[in-house]
Write a protein that holds these residues in place. Structure first.
Motif, PDB file in Angstrom:
ATOM      1  N   ILE A   1      10.301   0.626   0.563  1.00  0.00           N
ATOM      2  CA  ILE A   1      10.240   1.194  -0.787  1.00  0.00           C
ATOM      3  C   ILE A   1      10.026   0.053  -1.770  1.00  0.00           C
ATOM      4  O   ILE A   1      10.669  -0.994  -1.671  1.00  0.00           O
ATOM      5  N   VAL A   2       9.119   0.281  -2.729  1.00  0.00           N
ATOM      6  CA  VAL A   2       8.809  -0.709  -3.767  1.00  0.00           C
ATOM      7  C   VAL A   2       8.841  -0.005  -5.123  1.00  0.00           C
ATOM      8  O   VAL A   2       8.457   1.165  -5.228  1.00  0.00           O
TER       9      VAL A   2
ATOM     10  N   THR B   1       0.852  -1.198   0.000  1.00  0.00           N
ATOM     11  CA  THR B   1       0.000   0.000   0.000  1.00  0.00           C
ATOM     12  C   THR B   1       0.885   1.244   0.000  1.00  0.00           C
ATOM     13  O   THR B   1       1.561   1.516   0.995  1.00  0.00           O
ATOM     14  N   PRO B   2       0.911   2.007  -1.089  1.00  0.00           N
ATOM     15  CA  PRO B   2       1.758   3.214  -1.137  1.00  0.00           C
ATOM     16  C   PRO B   2       1.261   4.301  -0.189  1.00  0.00           C
ATOM     17  O   PRO B   2       0.058   4.402   0.087  1.00  0.00           O
ATOM     18  N   ALA B   3       2.169   5.118   0.290  1.00  0.00           N
ATOM     19  CA  ALA B   3       1.803   6.257   1.136  1.00  0.00           C
ATOM     20  C   ALA B   3       1.013   7.279   0.323  1.00  0.00           C
ATOM     21  O   ALA B   3       0.111   7.926   0.836  1.00  0.00           O
ATOM     22  N   GLU B   4       1.361   7.434  -0.947  1.00  0.00           N
ATOM     23  CA  GLU B   4       0.651   8.340  -1.841  1.00  0.00           C
ATOM     24  C   GLU B   4      -0.632   7.683  -2.310  1.00  0.00           C
ATOM     25  O   GLU B   4      -0.620   6.647  -2.975  1.00  0.00           O
ATOM     26  N   LYS B   5      -1.772   8.269  -1.935  1.00  0.00           N
ATOM     27  CA  LYS B   5      -3.066   7.629  -2.199  1.00  0.00           C
ATOM     28  C   LYS B   5      -3.431   7.585  -3.673  1.00  0.00           C
ATOM     29  O   LYS B   5      -4.329   6.856  -4.067  1.00  0.00           O
ATOM     30  N   ARG B   6      -2.753   8.393  -4.492  1.00  0.00           N
ATOM     31  CA  ARG B   6      -3.071   8.386  -5.916  1.00  0.00           C
ATOM     32  C   ARG B   6      -2.394   7.233  -6.663  1.00  0.00           C
ATOM     33  O   ARG B   6      -2.642   7.031  -7.846  1.00  0.00           O
ATOM     34  N   ILE B   7      -1.547   6.486  -5.961  1.00  0.00           N
ATOM     35  CA  ILE B   7      -0.875   5.332  -6.562  1.00  0.00           C
ATOM     36  C   ILE B   7      -1.626   4.070  -6.143  1.00  0.00           C
ATOM     37  O   ILE B   7      -1.929   3.890  -4.970  1.00  0.00           O
ATOM     38  N   PRO B   8      -1.929   3.175  -7.094  1.00  0.00           N
ATOM     39  CA  PRO B   8      -2.649   1.944  -6.722  1.00  0.00           C
ATOM     40  C   PRO B   8      -1.776   1.019  -5.886  1.00  0.00           C
ATOM     41  O   PRO B   8      -0.549   1.168  -5.856  1.00  0.00           O
ATOM     42  N   ARG B   9      -2.410   0.073  -5.220  1.00  0.00           N
ATOM     43  CA  ARG B   9      -1.642  -0.946  -4.503  1.00  0.00           C
ATOM     44  C   ARG B   9      -0.808  -1.744  -5.506  1.00  0.00           C
ATOM     45  O   ARG B   9      -1.182  -1.854  -6.666  1.00  0.00           O
TER      46      ARG B   9
END
Length: 962
Positions: free
Chosen positions: A399-400, A374-382
């Motif tokens: 980091i991924v 789950t990215p910290a930035e909500k605009r990025i999908p899982r």
């Protein structure tokens, strides 16, 4: 040895030009292996280790060096950066290809080759007599480069045998190109794929997690049905864009609704500038900031922007049916006027992926190696990743990187890159917000620091050339408490003719930062400092090294400092009679805080030179401000918070909104005046090459929410001009509701466009809407803004104080610089807000549950967004809860209002909310808000509420910059 090529080229005029290209070959280029008698030790910089036995490979147990090809460097850089991988030969051929294809990867490779501990050796095979090869007739550049890599690998293996008869040292070619590997093996070169080699490193099994999966088809989820349509090839997309069938633009994912995005179309056409995309299939695997091609849907399929707040629940299974059911919620009946151009993504022109910070959502299946990130930035999908370290990575920030997105997967595939630290740790969370906002925050390199002046430093005769000595003037600075980077100071004195002399003195940073050197390049890259909420190790991420920012360029009191001065002669009505600019030397007589300066101005007993100067400045500033507002300058409001920190734990123990004094306004007025005066001067001298700052007027549609909000309170807000808006806001008062005017001004701030830097020769619109000024720039903060350094250089040339700036007249370079400065400014703002958000969460974690008065800022279909004045805090109160009976909600966009049973909520209504920290989702901890008053009979308002969106730039205040 010299090789040359000669060919003829036809010129535009019809003539023939003879072109000769020379290529020098040498036989003194070292192989990098220490103790190599054949090379005679000819090498520079980091070299390979004598006995490279670590890591030990089951495929190649004897000592060996690695020689990766271009694609391995481009796609497996995360593996190469791991401490376990050492002794790597980077060929010049490979390095040049990487440089042409990916600037970020090229920089990472250069960092590796300069790291002594990694032992990465750059071999210039293109200039080595025995490894240089010519391109064969009919051979393409890629095949020629593959052959050059094999030739270098073969030469290395033969060359290393000469070191000693018993030598078993090998060079292994690492390539993921099947044909290249087969040819290498045929030629007797040991060759493996990156995956084969990494899996053979039995002592380092964690490295497998860092392998990028490059085959989307091979990495599709088992038995997954096709969800998305195929992306069209680039050739078809380019044809479609040229013919107008498709439109090219930047994909912007929504923070509030994971099933919605907009595409900002590139180009000058005003029509269809913004296209809405709704639904998974129309988003078609595009990721925030990708450059995409979109196809417009027929008008009968156009939709309106959704007012529903939707967050991805992130189920492990790909339950697309549930997604389709959710999408139907978005498509409710709306007024035809609300419909916007709607489209679907048909292809990706350029991926703008980067490494993403976030947390692992461990799979419920016990033995599974596949998990969701789950990215910290909500605009990025899982992101779906494979890892054997899931248990160790739980509760950690990691980091991924994304590798690809198969058509039959709900989520993209990626790989693990790095473990940052424990969730909630202040240093870890700060590292995350800096990485997420792309803030350059590594310590300054030795190359940068080498350009700093030697200490002790003092002003010399050479420094005083073309410079005025103003050290006798009663100059003082006024800044926030604890400020160490003081870049502006002021003075005011009465002249013999009865007029007033007012001076703004700005730190002469450009004296220390010369164009083109490493210090200048790093300052330009950073653009500006980033101020964080009491970071433990450093309070700010500086743009320039601390020796300059807090010492030699800081206009501290009682020390001689170099400055750039803007001096006016004014009458007592603040009308400018004369303006002059000069490089100067000053000695500030006092460094005051806003409170200290205000105390001096207000004190009846103080009449010293500094106090008299401050009173003169304050009097003139009030006149300047009044005149500016009469011209239509906007005075907008935005809640800002200040934390009081525990001196030992660095935890916030109190939080309150910032107090502004007259002296804040005093300093601001003269900084604005200096910026306007300098803008006029540099534009007079450099009409095509001035660096200016503009604030575009918002489009009328931006004001809809403001006009409707005012109308709901029986007020009229006119938005035809900045003057009309300013007058409307001044008149929008309510005797029974004193906070109404502040709320209207906060809402007006949200309607504004972003102010931007630009090159005068590349734009026609110079106007600064918020300041009601026809021209404006930034001159007054060169310690804090690189733009000001460029403006200082322009002004220095304009007044004949300096003429050593060679690139000031290249408007294309200046336009590129402005683009980076605008990006850096935006990211710095977002990072600072994220830091405030994190510390606000810490504050409420220790505070427990708090009830406070709030005002409704926005009404949504299923929620209200409220502002709590006491804390300058914004959040969302939801009226629907998952798996619970839904209350009857009636949303009216025109008023706007939300009716729940018999209770109606309007914008600016006063409510009471309960505030507490919700830590149930460690990745996205949030301030939870629930309604206390008014109570709604028969409705139990859910408490699983909102994101505290001060960490989210688009939903937080967009403060009008000065």
């Amino acid at each position: 040895m010299l090789k040359s090529k000669t060919f003829l080229k036809k010129t535009r005029a019809g003539g023939v030009m003879k072109i000769v290209r020379e290529h020098y070959l040498r036989d003194d280029i070292g192989c990098g292996a220490p103790g190599c008698a054949a090379c005679g030790g000819a090498h520079e910089g980091p070299v390979l280790e004598p006995q490279p036995l670590d890591p030990a490979s089951s495929l190649c147990p004897q000592p060996h060096y690695l020689l990766p090809d271009t694609n391995v460097l481009l796609h497996q850089i995360d593996v190469l950066e791991d401490p376990a991988i050492r002794n790597v030969i980077v060929l010049q051929t490979v390095l040049q290809e990487v440089r042409n294809r990916s600037a970020p990867v090229y920089k990472r490779i250069r960092d590796l080759t300069s790291n002594q501990e990694k032992h990465f050796y750059t071999f210039t095979n293109e200039h080595h007599r025995e490894t240089y090869i010519e391109q064969k007739q009919g051979e393409n550049a890629n095949d020629r480069n593959d052959r050059a890599i094999r030739v270098a690998a073969k030469w290395y293996n033969e060359h290393l045998k000469k070191m000693s008869a018993e030598n078993e040292l090998q060079v292994i070619l690492i390539t993921n190109d099947r044909k290249n590997k087969e040819k290498a093996i045929e030629e007797g070169i040991p060759a493996f794929t990156c995956e084969e080699y990494v899996k053979s490193l039995t002592a380092n099994p964690e490295l497998i997690d860092r392998l990028a999966c490059l085959s989307e088809e091979g990495n599709e989820i088992e038995s997954g049905k096709i969800i998305f349509s195929e992306h069209l090839p680039l050739s078809k997309l380019q044809q479609g864009i040229k013919s107008g069938t498709y439109l090219q633009g930047t994909f912007r994912a929504s923070r509030e609704n994971y099933l919605e995005a907009t595409v900002w179309v590139h180009g000058d056409a005003e029509e269809n500038k913004e296209i809405i995309l709704q639904g998974l299939k129309n988003l078609n695997r595009a990721i925030h900031e990708d450059i995409v091609a979109v196809e417009l849907l027929p008008k009968n399929q156009w939709v309106a922007p959704s007012s529903v707040v939707l967050q991805d629940e992130g189920q492990n299974e790909d339950d697309v049916e549930k997604e389709e059911e959710t999408e139907r919620i978005l498509k409710t009946a709306v007024n035809e006027k609300m419909l916007k151009p709607t489209g679907r993504v048909v292809g990706i022109i350029k991926r703008n992926w980067r490494p993403y910070c976030g947390m692992l959502s461990k799979s419920d299946i016990k033995e599974s190696r596949r998990h969701l990130f789950t990215p910290a930035e909500k605009r990025i999908p899982r992101i779906r990743i494979e890892t054997r370290q899931a248990s160790a990575l739980e509760g950690r920030r990691i980091i991924v990187a994304i590798d690809g997105w198969p058509r039959n997967s709900r989520y993209p595939n990626g790989h693990f890159v790095k473990n940052l630290g424990e969730v909630g740790d202040k240093e870890t969370e700060t590292e995350v917000l800096l990485l997420e906002h792309d803030v350059p925050h590594q310590p300054f390199s030795q190359a940068v620091l080498s350009f700093l002046p030697k200490m002790p430093w003092s002003i010399t005769e050479k420094d005083m050339k073309n410079r005025e000595d103003l050290r006798h003037l009663c100059v003082c600075s006024v800044d926030p408490p604890g400020c160490t980077d003081i870049d502006d100071a002021l003075h005011c004195r009465e002249l013999e003719n009865g007029n007033l002399e007012v001076g703004v003195h700005i730190a002469d940073v450009s004296h220390f930062i010369r164009p083109g050197n490493a210090l200048d390049q790093e300052s330009a890259r950073r653009g500006q400092p980033v101020y964080l909420v009491k970071k433990i190790t450093q309070p700010r991420i500086d743009m320039v090294p601390e020796l300059l920012s807090s010492n030699l360029c800081s206009l501290r009191c009682n020390v001689d400092r170099l400055a750039f001065s803007c001096i006016w002669e004014m009458n007592h009505n603040a009308e400018i009679l004369k303006t002059r600019f000069t490089k100067s030397a000053i000695n500030s007589k006092a460094s005051l805080t806003y409170a200290e300066a205000q105390m001096r101005i207000d004190s009846a007993t103080m009449n010293d030179d500094i106090t008299i100067s401050l009173r003169g400045l304050n009097k003139l500033a009030k006149i300047l401000k009044k005149r500016r507002i009469e011209k239509g300058a906007l005075t907008l409001s935005s809640p800002e918070v200040r934390f009081h920190m525990d001196s030992e734990t660095h935890d916030p123990i109190d939080l309150q909104t910032k107090e502004l004094r007259e002296t804040n306004s005093m300093v601001e007025e003269f900084m604005l005046l200096a910026n306007i005066s300098v803008a006029k001067k540099i534009h007079e001298e450099f009409s095509e090459h001035a660096l200016l700052r503009k604030h575009p007027a918002p489009p009328p549609s931006n004001y809809e929410i403001l006009v409707k909000a005012a109308k709901s309170k029986n007020l009229e807000v006119k938005t035809d001009t900045a003057k009309a808006l300013a007058d409307s806001l001044d008149q929008a008062d309510s005797a029974t509701f004193p906070y109404l005017n502040t709320l209207l001004r906060i809402l007006a701030t949200r309607c504004m466009m972003q102010a931007v830097y630009f090159c005068s020769g590349m734009d026609n619109d110079f106007h600064h809407y918020g300041l009601a000024s026809p021209i404006y720039t930034h001159f007054t903060s060169p310690i804090r803004r690189y733009a000001d350094i460029i403006v200082h250089r322009l002004l220095a040339v304009a007044i004949g104080a300096d003429c050593t700036y060679p690139e000031l007249t290249d408007k294309h370079k200046l336009a590129d610089l402005c683009k980076n400065l605008n990006f850096r400014h935006k990211m710095a703002q977002y990072a600072q807000r994220a830091s405030v958000a994190f510390h606000t969460q810490l504050f409420f974690k220790s505070k427990g549950i708090v009830s406070e008065e709030a005002y409704i800022l926005f009404v949504k279909k299923n929620a209200i967004v409220v502002l709590i004045p006491k804390y300058g805090l914004e959040g969302t109160v939801f009226f629907e809860e998952k798996d619970k009976p839904k209350p009857r909600l009636i949303y009216d966009d025109e008023i706007p209002s939300l009716k729940i049973e018999n209770t109606v909520f309007h914008i600016f209504d006063k409510v009471k909310v309960k505030i507490m920290l919700d830590s149930s989702n460690l990745q996205h901890q949030k301030i939870r808000m629930s309604l206390v008053e008014p109570q709604i009979p028969g409705i139990s308002i859910p408490t699983n509420t909102s994101n505290m969106d001060i960490s989210e730039p688009e939903k937080k205040k967009k403060k009008l910059e000065k």
